[in-house]
Design an enzyme around this catalytic site. Sequence first.
Site, PDB file in Angstrom:
ATOM      1  N   LYS A 165       0.831  -1.200   0.000  1.00 57.59           N
ATOM      2  CA  LYS A 165       0.000   0.000   0.000  1.00 57.59           C
ATOM      3  C   LYS A 165       0.871   1.257   0.000  1.00 57.59           C
ATOM      4  O   LYS A 165       1.745   1.437   0.857  1.00 57.59           O
ATOM      5  CB  LYS A 165      -0.928   0.006   1.212  1.00 57.59           C
ATOM      6  CG  LYS A 165      -2.029  -1.041   1.147  1.00 57.59           C
ATOM      7  CD  LYS A 165      -2.929  -0.843  -0.056  1.00 57.59           C
ATOM      8  CE  LYS A 165      -4.071  -1.846  -0.089  1.00 57.59           C
ATOM      9  NZ  LYS A 165      -4.882  -1.727  -1.326  1.00 57.59           N
ATOM     10  N   GLU A 218      -0.376  -0.085  -9.447  1.00 57.79           N
ATOM     11  CA  GLU A 218      -1.828  -0.274  -9.413  1.00 57.79           C
ATOM     12  C   GLU A 218      -2.520   1.025  -9.015  1.00 57.79           C
ATOM     13  O   GLU A 218      -2.259   1.580  -7.947  1.00 57.79           O
ATOM     14  CB  GLU A 218      -2.208  -1.389  -8.435  1.00 57.79           C
ATOM     15  CG  GLU A 218      -3.687  -1.736  -8.471  1.00 57.79           C
ATOM     16  CD  GLU A 218      -4.009  -3.074  -7.818  1.00 57.79           C
ATOM     17  OE1 GLU A 218      -5.201  -3.405  -7.740  1.00 57.79           O
ATOM     18  OE2 GLU A 218      -3.073  -3.770  -7.389  1.00 57.79           O
ATOM     19  N   LYS A 265     -14.099  -5.724  -9.219  1.00 60.53           N
ATOM     20  CA  LYS A 265     -14.700  -5.967  -7.915  1.00 60.53           C
ATOM     21  C   LYS A 265     -16.204  -6.181  -8.080  1.00 60.53           C
ATOM     22  O   LYS A 265     -16.915  -5.354  -8.661  1.00 60.53           O
ATOM     23  CB  LYS A 265     -14.398  -4.806  -6.977  1.00 60.53           C
ATOM     24  CG  LYS A 265     -12.913  -4.789  -6.555  1.00 60.53           C
ATOM     25  CD  LYS A 265     -12.696  -3.945  -5.338  1.00 60.53           C
ATOM     26  CE  LYS A 265     -11.362  -4.249  -4.661  1.00 60.53           C
ATOM     27  NZ  LYS A 265     -10.190  -4.005  -5.476  1.00 60.53           N
TER      28      LYS A 265
END
Length: 370
Positions: A165, A218, A265
Amino acid sequence: MKISAINAWRMLQPFVAGPYRMSKGRHADSFDSVIVSITSDDGVTGWGEMAPLGTFYSAAFAAGAEAGVAEIAPHLLGQDPRALAQIGRLMDTVFKGHPYVKSALDMACCDLAARSAGMPLVTMLGGRESDTAELYKVVTHGTAASMADHARRIIADGFRRIQVKVGGDVHGDIERVVAVAAAVPVGTVIFCDANAGWTPFQARQFADATRQIDYAFEQPCGTIEECLSVRRIFAKPMVLDESVQSLQDLLEIQRTGAADGVTLKISRLGGVSRTRQLRDLAVDLGLMVTVEDTGGAEIDTAAMAHLSLSTPEERRLHAIAFHEWVTVRTASNAPPVNGSRMGIPDGFGLGIDVLPELLGVPFLDLSASR
């Protein structure tokens, strides 16, 4: 076959490892899940689940899903749950937008349709391409030292794929990623996920300072156009996640060459049916694909596993086992995890044997006979 009953629960699912931390102080302590059961007039029940990651990750939130499911459900009574396209159009007609509200309802219909046909959902989604999918684990936001230690533990557990992250202070994130990359073996697959947290200026700073590290970028920025502006000066693979909210977004990504892969998703797209549609198109367009969701326990993870394993292996990036994140159970079984790989449960539909007594008191108990 007609829908005769719909029940729904809201369930808090605390994280095993404590708070899940992203950049800019964003964090969540649990998934706040909405679980739906749909039963046909011949006694077959299908299950669905959606669980947003807090209120900061996307426009979805559990209270909205709870209210929306209660609004839509009466319109589904008497409908054929196997007519998935018709169910989808009906939900869009009676409830405009808010795809996350419809996700668990669509998932339950897909589960019910496959159960009634006597087949696992993976077969209905195109066929099983492999027995298992490779899993990745997330290195959540923290200090450079804590993130490096976290990455070492993940590798020690046998995993070869990590998502790091980033998306906060650029210079701090450069330090964090350098530390993580130095802590893991050469060949470890690293994704640097900014969760749309940067401006193009910041993303370019990060990209330029980390050129010597092998990773995939990403969702560095919020829009397709911003990410494309970064990609033009960036030699590494790029995957878009938050930008993929519709079929039109997917086509724009392919037309402009904005990414090499996409993360789909389920709840963001409105359910299994539409995720399958975009998954198949992404594969045909030559993109790499990850299918997952924003959270959930055994039910949602099973749907992710069925969609992942019906994705051609050469186009599949990886998967994630969300049911292992939480302290509560919703079923007597789960998608099987063996080391760093996940399969699907045996049985028809999702293959999950849900135990309603674990879910608490339903907020919706709707029957055509009442």
